[in-house]
Design a protein around this motif. Structure first.
Motif, short mmCIF file in Angstrom:
data_model
loop_
_atom_site.label_atom_id
_atom_site.label_comp_id
_atom_site.label_asym_id
_atom_site.label_seq_id
_atom_site.Cartn_x
_atom_site.Cartn_y
_atom_site.Cartn_z
N LYS A 1 -50.48 6.02 -103.52
CA LYS A 1 -51.59 6.86 -103.96
C LYS A 1 -51.43 8.28 -103.40
O LYS A 1 -50.92 8.48 -102.32
N SER A 2 -51.92 9.24 -104.18
CA SER A 2 -51.87 10.64 -103.77
C SER A 2 -53.27 11.24 -103.86
O SER A 2 -53.89 11.20 -104.91
N LYS A 3 -53.76 11.78 -102.72
CA LYS A 3 -55.05 12.48 -102.69
C LYS A 3 -54.76 13.88 -102.16
O LYS A 3 -54.46 14.04 -100.99
N VAL A 4 -54.82 14.85 -103.04
CA VAL A 4 -54.49 16.21 -102.62
C VAL A 4 -55.68 17.13 -102.91
O VAL A 4 -56.56 16.81 -103.69
N GLN A 5 -55.68 18.29 -102.25
CA GLN A 5 -56.75 19.25 -102.44
C GLN A 5 -56.59 19.83 -103.82
O GLN A 5 -57.31 20.34 -104.45
#
Length: 114
Positions: free
Chosen positions: A110-114
């Motif tokens: 998973k990727s959680k970026v601004q």
């Protein structure tokens, strides 16, 4: 490993334990296009609450930093660059002060970026 303003930052060829990149007063650099060789990490890496620039940058996606665990870049206040990395688990880039560059990266989880 805490990186301080006055200490030179030798490149890590590979790290099998979680280095400590928290609350440094100087820049934190893990690989950097053109000047530092890419690194390999085998545990979770969390640059967090640093007051100067945080750079986690491989030599583009052809020669990336490799994270076999997760990469979490959290709450840094001096600007943040996270690009050119290959991450086997998850990538979280959250709560960092501007400017923030968080692409391109290859993330298998998973990727959680601004």
């Amino acid at each position: 490993m805490v990186v301080e303003e006055t200490a030179p930052n030798p490149p890590l060829a590979s790290a099998d334990r979680a280095p400590d990149f928290a609350s440094a007063g100087g820049p934190v650099t893990l690989g950097q296009e053109g000047s530092c060789a890419p690194n390999s990490f085998f545990s979770v890496v969390t640059p967090k609450a640093n007051t100067a620039a945080v750079t986690v940058q491989g030599e583009g996606l052809a020669d990336p930093n490799v994270f076999h665990g997760s990469l979490k870049v959290l709450s840094n206040t001096g600007g943040t660059t996270v690009s050119g990395n290959e991450i086997a688990s998850s990538l979280t880039v959250k709560g960092n002060a501007a400017p923030v560059i968080d692409t391109p990266n290859v993330v298998e989880g998973k990727s959680k970026v601004q």
